[in-house]
Design a protein around this motif. Structure first.
Motif, PDB file in Angstrom:
ATOM      1  N   ALA A   1       0.865  -1.311   0.244  1.00 56.03           N
ATOM      2  CA  ALA A   1      -0.564   0.155  -0.157  1.00 56.03           C
ATOM      3  C   ALA A   1       1.317   1.430  -0.126  1.00 56.03           C
ATOM      4  O   ALA A   1       2.119   1.121   0.292  1.00 56.03           O
ATOM      5  CB  ALA A   1      -1.330  -0.256   0.960  1.00 56.03           C
ATOM      6  N   THR A   2       0.440   2.385  -1.209  1.00 48.90           N
ATOM      7  CA  THR A   2       1.482   3.099  -0.372  1.00 48.90           C
ATOM      8  C   THR A   2       0.899   5.044  -0.514  1.00 48.90           C
ATOM      9  O   THR A   2       1.625   5.259  -0.435  1.00 48.90           O
ATOM     10  CB  THR A   2       1.756   3.914  -2.577  1.00 48.90           C
ATOM     11  OG1 THR A   2       0.230   3.953  -3.528  1.00 48.90           O
ATOM     12  CG2 THR A   2       2.765   3.020  -3.078  1.00 48.90           C
TER      13      THR A   2
ATOM     14  N   THR B   1       5.562   2.939   0.221  1.00 47.92           N
ATOM     15  CA  THR B   1       5.667   1.726   0.654  1.00 47.92           C
ATOM     16  C   THR B   1       6.013   1.731   2.189  1.00 47.92           C
ATOM     17  O   THR B   1       7.485   2.109   2.837  1.00 47.92           O
ATOM     18  CB  THR B   1       6.132   0.795   0.336  1.00 47.92           C
ATOM     19  OG1 THR B   1       7.202   0.613  -0.146  1.00 47.92           O
ATOM     20  CG2 THR B   1       4.666   0.880  -1.521  1.00 47.92           C
ATOM     21  N   GLU B   2       5.313   1.285   3.288  1.00 44.60           N
ATOM     22  CA  GLU B   2       5.746   1.839   4.298  1.00 44.60           C
ATOM     23  C   GLU B   2       4.898   0.187   4.999  1.00 44.60           C
ATOM     24  O   GLU B   2       3.922  -0.166   4.815  1.00 44.60           O
ATOM     25  CB  GLU B   2       5.293   2.982   4.965  1.00 44.60           C
ATOM     26  CG  GLU B   2       5.763   4.289   4.736  1.00 44.60           C
ATOM     27  CD  GLU B   2       5.339   4.923   5.937  1.00 44.60           C
ATOM     28  OE1 GLU B   2       4.655   5.511   6.494  1.00 44.60           O
ATOM     29  OE2 GLU B   2       5.313   6.630   4.939  1.00 44.60           O
ATOM     30  N   PRO B   3       6.069  -0.075   6.608  1.00 37.66           N
ATOM     31  CA  PRO B   3       5.189  -1.172   6.852  1.00 37.66           C
ATOM     32  C   PRO B   3       4.287  -1.001   7.824  1.00 37.66           C
ATOM     33  O   PRO B   3       4.790  -0.449   8.505  1.00 37.66           O
ATOM     34  CB  PRO B   3       6.468  -1.810   7.954  1.00 37.66           C
ATOM     35  CG  PRO B   3       7.023  -1.154   7.832  1.00 37.66           C
ATOM     36  CD  PRO B   3       7.088  -0.047   6.486  1.00 37.66           C
TER      37      PRO B   3
ATOM     38  N   SER C   1      -2.419   5.506  -7.342  1.00 40.35           N
ATOM     39  CA  SER C   1      -2.613   6.207  -5.796  1.00 40.35           C
ATOM     40  C   SER C   1      -2.423   7.187  -5.813  1.00 40.35           C
ATOM     41  O   SER C   1      -1.852   7.906  -6.901  1.00 40.35           O
ATOM     42  CB  SER C   1      -0.922   5.466  -5.358  1.00 40.35           C
ATOM     43  OG  SER C   1      -1.468   6.054  -3.847  1.00 40.35           O
ATOM     44  N   ALA C   2      -3.523   7.668  -5.460  1.00 41.18           N
ATOM     45  CA  ALA C   2      -3.790   9.127  -5.825  1.00 41.18           C
ATOM     46  C   ALA C   2      -2.752  10.079  -3.790  1.00 41.18           C
ATOM     47  O   ALA C   2      -4.266  10.957  -3.176  1.00 41.18           O
ATOM     48  CB  ALA C   2      -5.390   9.299  -5.093  1.00 41.18           C
ATOM     49  N   CYS C   3      -2.230  10.494  -3.993  1.00 43.29           N
ATOM     50  CA  CYS C   3      -1.319  10.956  -3.058  1.00 43.29           C
ATOM     51  C   CYS C   3       0.683  11.532  -3.600  1.00 43.29           C
ATOM     52  O   CYS C   3       1.031  10.477  -4.811  1.00 43.29           O
ATOM     53  CB  CYS C   3      -0.202   9.962  -2.097  1.00 43.29           C
ATOM     54  SG  CYS C   3       0.689  10.630  -0.464  1.00 43.29           S
ATOM     55  N   LEU C   4       0.714  12.586  -3.166  1.00 44.30           N
ATOM     56  CA  LEU C   4       1.916  13.177  -3.680  1.00 44.30           C
ATOM     57  C   LEU C   4       2.977  13.190  -2.972  1.00 44.30           C
ATOM     58  O   LEU C   4       3.941  13.304  -3.451  1.00 44.30           O
ATOM     59  CB  LEU C   4       1.039  14.846  -3.312  1.00 44.30           C
ATOM     60  CG  LEU C   4       0.301  15.542  -4.497  1.00 44.30           C
ATOM     61  CD1 LEU C   4      -0.032  16.872  -3.372  1.00 44.30           C
ATOM     62  CD2 LEU C   4       0.617  15.477  -5.086  1.00 44.30           C
ATOM     63  N   PHE C   5       2.766  12.150  -1.823  1.00 37.70           N
ATOM     64  CA  PHE C   5       4.029  11.524  -0.884  1.00 37.70           C
ATOM     65  C   PHE C   5       3.997   9.869  -1.030  1.00 37.70           C
ATOM     66  O   PHE C   5       3.844   9.449   0.420  1.00 37.70           O
ATOM     67  CB  PHE C   5       4.254  12.614  -0.016  1.00 37.70           C
ATOM     68  CG  PHE C   5       4.835  13.783   0.112  1.00 37.70           C
ATOM     69  CD1 PHE C   5       5.697  14.395  -0.555  1.00 37.70           C
ATOM     70  CD2 PHE C   5       2.924  14.674   0.144  1.00 37.70           C
ATOM     71  CE1 PHE C   5       5.489  15.391  -0.481  1.00 37.70           C
ATOM     72  CE2 PHE C   5       3.506  16.357  -0.281  1.00 37.70           C
ATOM     73  CZ  PHE C   5       4.712  16.530  -0.531  1.00 37.70           C
TER      74      PHE C   5
END
Length: 338
Positions: free
Chosen positions: A249-250, A335-337, A328-332
């Motif tokens: 997931a991003t 992938t994070e655990p 993914s609709a994100c500017l930043f």
């Protein structure tokens, strides 16, 4: 990927807010669905997840043409069904059926099971000859795992799981290509949920169905879906295969949802990161500028209030093919655990 049989482009549904009795004046609108795009291929299951109030059920009603969209297109086999009416719309509705959330209120308590399942044949008489309808209804009861002799019983004589099977049988009566399932197992016990999900998977293979499966239970959606779309405040913020969404997931909202899923293993629970969102979901009548998730996001910066992120593969992942390279609709996005 197979040729899509359903394409949704820029789907919008706004409900007007009015003031006054004799002279009504529109003072605003509830933006229940505010620009949704996705495709559905033949034989595919698309899962749509999100918290309550994000617009999932409104999307379901729009797909079945139970409500007219404010803007956008819903193309079934290349034809925009939002512009159809009369006989043309009736013919399309035969191929797009719906299974409702509440298995009791979706069934008429004054009608027998035979009448409920056979009612689609009254609306579409060409689907089954009049003398053959009772046999068809009994066959459908047998297909969904109920005794064919139950045709003369009433809904109150069945359990919740049995009522939902009746609703599924009614949806199958006209042999549709697409079934829109609006949280079909949320009102059922866990053991019954598994039975209904397994039934829907079997029916998908037997009848070559395509599902739009709407739910808020992430584990159920992962079990049944080929692709997953995550909704927040009227829009899809991330979409990809089940592996891409659940393992890579991003979007920060998807990561927060996944971190809230209960883990039965105490050791695994201790070592995972818990993401707790601050604040409440903004009102759909007053959506924040820029990224609509920025008021609760742990990655939010000044840029998020100025730019509306597009639903696309983030630039950081475009040159590195892999499961993280999905829309993914994100500017930043990262992938994070979780």
């Amino acid at each position: 990927m197979a040729e899509p049989i359903l394409e949704v482009c820029g789907l919008v549904k706004h409900y007007p807010l009015t003031r006054g009795v004799l002279f009504k004046k529109q003072v605003g609108s509830v933006k229940a669905v505010d620009g949704v795009d996705f495709t559905l291929a033949a034989g595919e299951t698309l899962g749509i997840v999100g918290e309550s109030g994000c617009g999932k059920s409104t999307v379901a009603r729009l797909l079945c043409n139970l409500e007219r969209p404010t803007a956008g297109e819903i193309r079934y086999r290349g034809e925009d069904i939002t512009k159809l009416s009369g006989r043309a719309l009736k013919a399309v509705r035969r191929n797009i059926q719906m299974v409702f959330q509440d298995p009791y209120t979706s069934l008429n308590p004054r009608m027998t099971v035979g009448d409920i399942i056979g009612e689609p044949y009254e609306i579409h008489p060409e689907a089954a000859p009049k003398g053959d309808r009772r046999r068809r209804v009994q066959e459908l009861l047998d297909v969904v795992g109920l005794n064919p002799e139950y045709v003369n019983r009433y809904p109150h004589q069945f359990s919740g799981g049995q009522r939902q099977r009746i609703g599924i049988a009614r949806g199958l009566a006209l042999r549709p290509e697409i079934i829109v399932a609006d949280e079909p197992v949320s009102a059922l016990d866990v053991s019954v949920q598994a039975q209904v999900i397994n039934l829907m998977e079997r029916l998908q293979r037997e009848f070559e169905l395509s599902y739009v499966f709407i739910a808020h239970d992430l584990s159920i959606v992962r079990h049944i879906s080929d692709r997953v779309g995550v909704m927040y405040l009227g829009r899809i913020v991330e979409t990809g295969t089940d592996e891409q969404i659940y393992e890579y997931a991003t979007h920060p909202y998807t990561q927060a949802l996944l971190s809230a899923v209960p883990v039965p293993d105490p050791e695994a629970r201790e070592h995972r990161r818990r993401i707790i969102l601050t604040g409440d979901v903004p009102s759909p009548t007053n959506i924040p500028s820029g990224c609509r998730f920025r008021t609760r996001c742990f990655k939010a910066r000044e840029r998020c209030a100025l730019e509306v992120p597009a639903l696309e593969v983030p630039p950081v992942f475009r040159c590195t093919p892999g499961p993280a390279a999905h829309d993914s609709a994100c500017l930043f996005a990262s992938t994070e655990p979780v």
